[in-house]
Scaffold this active site. Structure first.
Site, PDB file in Angstrom:
ATOM      1  N   ASP A 132       0.842  -1.194   0.000  1.00 38.73           N
ATOM      2  CA  ASP A 132       0.000   0.000   0.000  1.00 38.73           C
ATOM      3  C   ASP A 132       0.876   1.242   0.000  1.00 38.73           C
ATOM      4  O   ASP A 132       1.816   1.352   0.804  1.00 38.73           O
ATOM      5  CB  ASP A 132      -0.914   0.000   1.233  1.00 38.73           C
ATOM      6  CG  ASP A 132      -2.068   0.975   1.088  1.00 38.73           C
ATOM      7  OD1 ASP A 132      -2.505   1.214  -0.048  1.00 38.73           O
ATOM      8  OD2 ASP A 132      -2.542   1.501   2.113  1.00 38.73           O
ATOM      9  N   HIS A 139      -3.451  14.150   1.219  1.00 35.41           N
ATOM     10  CA  HIS A 139      -3.632  13.250   2.362  1.00 35.41           C
ATOM     11  C   HIS A 139      -2.393  13.262   3.253  1.00 35.41           C
ATOM     12  O   HIS A 139      -2.504  13.372   4.482  1.00 35.41           O
ATOM     13  CB  HIS A 139      -3.908  11.823   1.877  1.00 35.41           C
ATOM     14  CG  HIS A 139      -3.942  10.808   2.980  1.00 35.41           C
ATOM     15  ND1 HIS A 139      -4.916  10.793   3.954  1.00 35.41           N
ATOM     16  CD2 HIS A 139      -3.107   9.775   3.268  1.00 35.41           C
ATOM     17  CE1 HIS A 139      -4.698   9.800   4.790  1.00 35.41           C
ATOM     18  NE2 HIS A 139      -3.598   9.168   4.405  1.00 35.41           N
ATOM     19  N   GLU A 205     -10.121   4.105   4.450  1.00 38.50           N
ATOM     20  CA  GLU A 205      -9.281   4.835   3.510  1.00 38.50           C
ATOM     21  C   GLU A 205      -9.769   4.495   2.105  1.00 38.50           C
ATOM     22  O   GLU A 205      -9.691   3.335   1.685  1.00 38.50           O
ATOM     23  CB  GLU A 205      -7.798   4.488   3.670  1.00 38.50           C
ATOM     24  CG  GLU A 205      -7.217   5.025   4.968  1.00 38.50           C
ATOM     25  CD  GLU A 205      -5.708   4.939   5.037  1.00 38.50           C
ATOM     26  OE1 GLU A 205      -5.132   5.634   5.886  1.00 38.50           O
ATOM     27  OE2 GLU A 205      -5.109   4.183   4.243  1.00 38.50           O
ATOM     28  N   GLU A 207      -9.360   4.135  -1.566  1.00 37.19           N
ATOM     29  CA  GLU A 207      -8.188   3.969  -2.407  1.00 37.19           C
ATOM     30  C   GLU A 207      -8.547   3.304  -3.732  1.00 37.19           C
ATOM     31  O   GLU A 207      -9.647   2.774  -3.907  1.00 37.19           O
ATOM     32  CB  GLU A 207      -7.138   3.099  -1.692  1.00 37.19           C
ATOM     33  CG  GLU A 207      -6.684   3.639  -0.344  1.00 37.19           C
ATOM     34  CD  GLU A 207      -5.455   2.912   0.178  1.00 37.19           C
ATOM     35  OE1 GLU A 207      -4.738   2.280  -0.633  1.00 37.19           O
ATOM     36  OE2 GLU A 207      -5.214   2.971   1.399  1.00 37.19           O
ATOM     37  N   ASP A 239      -8.838   0.480   2.689  1.00 38.68           N
ATOM     38  CA  ASP A 239      -7.781   0.079   3.614  1.00 38.68           C
ATOM     39  C   ASP A 239      -8.233   0.431   5.032  1.00 38.68           C
ATOM     40  O   ASP A 239      -7.884   1.475   5.575  1.00 38.68           O
ATOM     41  CB  ASP A 239      -6.482   0.803   3.247  1.00 38.68           C
ATOM     42  CG  ASP A 239      -5.332   0.422   4.147  1.00 38.68           C
ATOM     43  OD1 ASP A 239      -5.308  -0.723   4.634  1.00 38.68           O
ATOM     44  OD2 ASP A 239      -4.448   1.264   4.359  1.00 38.68           O
ATOM     45  N   ARG A 243      -6.741   3.587  13.910  1.00 37.02           N
ATOM     46  CA  ARG A 243      -5.808   4.703  14.096  1.00 37.02           C
ATOM     47  C   ARG A 243      -5.120   4.681  15.455  1.00 37.02           C
ATOM     48  O   ARG A 243      -3.958   5.106  15.577  1.00 37.02           O
ATOM     49  CB  ARG A 243      -6.554   6.024  13.928  1.00 37.02           C
ATOM     50  CG  ARG A 243      -7.184   6.225  12.563  1.00 37.02           C
ATOM     51  CD  ARG A 243      -6.185   6.227  11.441  1.00 37.02           C
ATOM     52  NE  ARG A 243      -6.804   6.579  10.160  1.00 37.02           N
ATOM     53  CZ  ARG A 243      -6.195   6.502   8.997  1.00 37.02           C
ATOM     54  NH1 ARG A 243      -4.934   6.076   8.930  1.00 37.02           N
ATOM     55  NH2 ARG A 243      -6.821   6.820   7.877  1.00 37.02           N
ATOM     56  N   GLN A 246      -2.487   1.958  15.255  1.00 33.15           N
ATOM     57  CA  GLN A 246      -1.465   2.433  14.324  1.00 33.15           C
ATOM     58  C   GLN A 246      -0.560   3.490  14.963  1.00 33.15           C
ATOM     59  O   GLN A 246       0.664   3.454  14.806  1.00 33.15           O
ATOM     60  CB  GLN A 246      -2.138   2.999  13.080  1.00 33.15           C
ATOM     61  CG  GLN A 246      -1.181   3.525  12.024  1.00 33.15           C
ATOM     62  CD  GLN A 246      -1.920   4.171  10.852  1.00 33.15           C
ATOM     63  OE1 GLN A 246      -3.135   4.125  10.769  1.00 33.15           O
ATOM     64  NE2 GLN A 246      -1.171   4.770   9.942  1.00 33.15           N
ATOM     65  N   LYS A 259      -3.348  -2.013  10.395  1.00 34.75           N
ATOM     66  CA  LYS A 259      -3.802  -2.090   9.008  1.00 34.75           C
ATOM     67  C   LYS A 259      -4.101  -3.521   8.560  1.00 34.75           C
ATOM     68  O   LYS A 259      -4.928  -3.734   7.668  1.00 34.75           O
ATOM     69  CB  LYS A 259      -2.707  -1.537   8.083  1.00 34.75           C
ATOM     70  CG  LYS A 259      -2.377  -0.063   8.296  1.00 34.75           C
ATOM     71  CD  LYS A 259      -3.355   0.800   7.534  1.00 34.75           C
ATOM     72  CE  LYS A 259      -2.861   2.239   7.471  1.00 34.75           C
ATOM     73  NZ  LYS A 259      -3.751   3.088   6.650  1.00 34.75           N
ATOM     74  N   THR A 263      -8.520  -5.691   4.467  1.00 36.38           N
ATOM     75  CA  THR A 263      -8.508  -4.760   3.339  1.00 36.38           C
ATOM     76  C   THR A 263      -9.570  -5.249   2.364  1.00 36.38           C
ATOM     77  O   THR A 263      -9.511  -6.395   1.915  1.00 36.38           O
ATOM     78  CB  THR A 263      -7.138  -4.740   2.644  1.00 36.38           C
ATOM     79  OG1 THR A 263      -6.124  -4.383   3.585  1.00 36.38           O
ATOM     80  CG2 THR A 263      -7.127  -3.758   1.490  1.00 36.38           C
ATOM     81  N   GLU A 365      -9.416  12.557   8.409  1.00 36.00           N
ATOM     82  CA  GLU A 365      -9.342  13.884   7.812  1.00 36.00           C
ATOM     83  C   GLU A 365     -10.700  14.584   7.820  1.00 36.00           C
ATOM     84  O   GLU A 365     -10.787  15.781   8.084  1.00 36.00           O
ATOM     85  CB  GLU A 365      -8.837  13.782   6.377  1.00 36.00           C
ATOM     86  CG  GLU A 365      -7.433  13.231   6.246  1.00 36.00           C
ATOM     87  CD  GLU A 365      -7.133  12.831   4.817  1.00 36.00           C
ATOM     88  OE1 GLU A 365      -6.628  13.685   4.054  1.00 36.00           O
ATOM     89  OE2 GLU A 365      -7.412  11.673   4.448  1.00 36.00           O
TER      90      GLU A 365
END
Length: 419
Positions: A132, A139, A205, A207, A239, A243, A246, A259, A263, A365
């Site tokens: 990834d 971002h 996420e 993607e 993804d 958080r 992480q 992560k 996925t 975000e």
């Protein structure tokens, strides 16, 4: 007899007649011809091609037509087809276009067209390796501002190379698979020691995933000008990210358990050939990358439009064309050290985010790390995902002759953590 429809020619944009009753504006018309793996009750999974709201049993159709090379479509994954390489992919697409547009093939094809609602979709490929990337400048800038407010948002290496991490291929799942809330270590800045438990900051996420075919030997690299020989197609990719897990684990080696729990990818793989009309220049890259990242094959991005839906509310509309690093550059960098490429390799673009708040591709975000919760149509708000939440990513791109190429959707529902 169904009314004739038209299909744009993939190179000229001209239209040719088709005996199929597929609306000219259908996103999965003959301009798309996406591949997937499906089964029906009592049958084994095999390769199908989506045509409107129908699925063509590609292997059975090829067998009836006497096309021996179509044998790879009887496999339970796309991997044998991916292994054949660019020339075979192009020939297959040309054959599919011919048999689906010329009435002389109708008797051969029609018995092998199945209604979409009667099939079950499976993971389309056996993922060989999963990487990834982190290819959106906006971002990366947003994350830098959130987590390093006293430093430059972008790390010094970001504009020199496509940053990525190696993920877990075994936890890539097909759209519709439920996602169990992960547990792990987490430590808030106000805590003196870490604790263990379910993630409380579960995120998405949005993607784009790239499916790789062909192969290289260990020690051989793929140049940017040869990347298209290995880029078979794209999937939508979510993804999922814990958080809090992480944030505690990622220094100094990067993402790991935050992560690797899941996925999600879409069931349909849209060939790169279907996206020829969606190619656009990449944003200006300054400073100019090192020579191995420069070349004619590195010069394009993709004009793909996304929407992110949470519990029925569209919360964001990211644009893939804003990505700083191109797919060719990501593949070239992935292999520049001699890492081999195998059929079924998958790499993600990283979160797709734009400058406008309504184009951010993650809740991190969108809610600005929880400071600005996202409002949903039912009156509730979200900073991060709660149990029972359903996330759906959808996307589409311009096709030849003014058509639309559909990328379908990838969806997942959050289940409570397990003991």
């Amino acid at each position: 007899m169904p009314d004739q429809t038209t299909v744009p020619d993939q190179t000229t944009g001209a239209v040719a007649p088709s005996w199929l009753d597929v609306p000219a504006d259908h996103p999965f018309g003959l301009q798309t011809l996406a591949y997937g793996v499906f089964s029906t009750e009592g049958t084994a999974p095999r390769v199908g091609v989506r045509v409107g709201d129908l699925v063509l049993d590609a292997g059975a159709c090829a067998e009836r037509a006497g096309m021996e090379s179509g044998e790879v479509w009887l496999a339970p994954t796309l991997n044998p087809f991916l292994a054949q390489g660019r020339q075979a992919w192009g020939a297959a697409r040309a054959w599919l276009t011919e048999v689906l547009t010329q009435d002389t093939h109708r008797d051969c094809v029609e018995p092998h067209l199945l209604p979409l609602e009667q099939v079950r979709m499976h993971l389309p490929l056996d993922v060989a390796d999963y990487v990834d990337f982190y290819a959106s400048e906006q971002h990366a800038t947003n994350v830098g501002r959130l987590f390093r407010p006293d430093s430059e948002p972008l790390t010094p290496n970001w504009k020199h190379l496509p940053i990525g991490y190696h993920g877990r291929a075994g936890t890539v799942v097909v759209s519709g698979t439920d996602v169990v809330r992960p547990s792990g270590q987490r430590k808030a800045p106000t805590q003196s020691a870490p604790t263990y438990g379910p993630s409380t900051r579960l995120d998405i996420e949005a993607e784009l995933g790239f499916v790789v075919g062909g192969s290289t030997e260990l020690g051989q690299r793929v140049s940017v000008d040869d990347a298209d020989e290995h880029l078979f197609g794209v999937v939508l990719l979510n993804d999922w990210s814990a958080r809090d897990i992480q944030a505690w684990e990622y220094v100094p080696l990067g993402p790991f358990l935050g992560k690797s729990f899941a996925t999600s990818i879409s069931a349909w793989v849209v060939p790169m050939d279907a996206l020829a009309a969606a190619r656009v220049p990449v944003p200006r890259q300054d400073p100019e990358p090192l020579p191995y990242l420069v070349g004619a094959g590195a010069a394009y991005g993709l004009d793909i439009h996304y929407e992110v839906e949470l519990n029925g509310t569209v919360v964001s509309r990211p644009e893939y064309r804003d990505q700083y690093w191109s797919p060719a550059q990501m593949l070239a960098h992935l292999s520049v050290n001699g890492a081999s490429v195998r059929p079924g390799d998958l790499f993600g673009s990283g979160t797709i985010s734009g400058k406008d708040p309504g184009t951010r591709g993650s809740l991190l975000e969108l809610s600005w790390n929880g400071a600005e919760p996202v409002a949903l149509s039912d009156g509730s708000t979200r900073s991060f995902l709660e149990d029972g939440d359903e996330v759906v990513l959808r996307a589409w791109a311009p096709g030849p002759g003014g058509s639309t190429v559909g990328l379908g959707e990838v969806r997942g529902t959050i289940l409570p953590a397990r003991p």
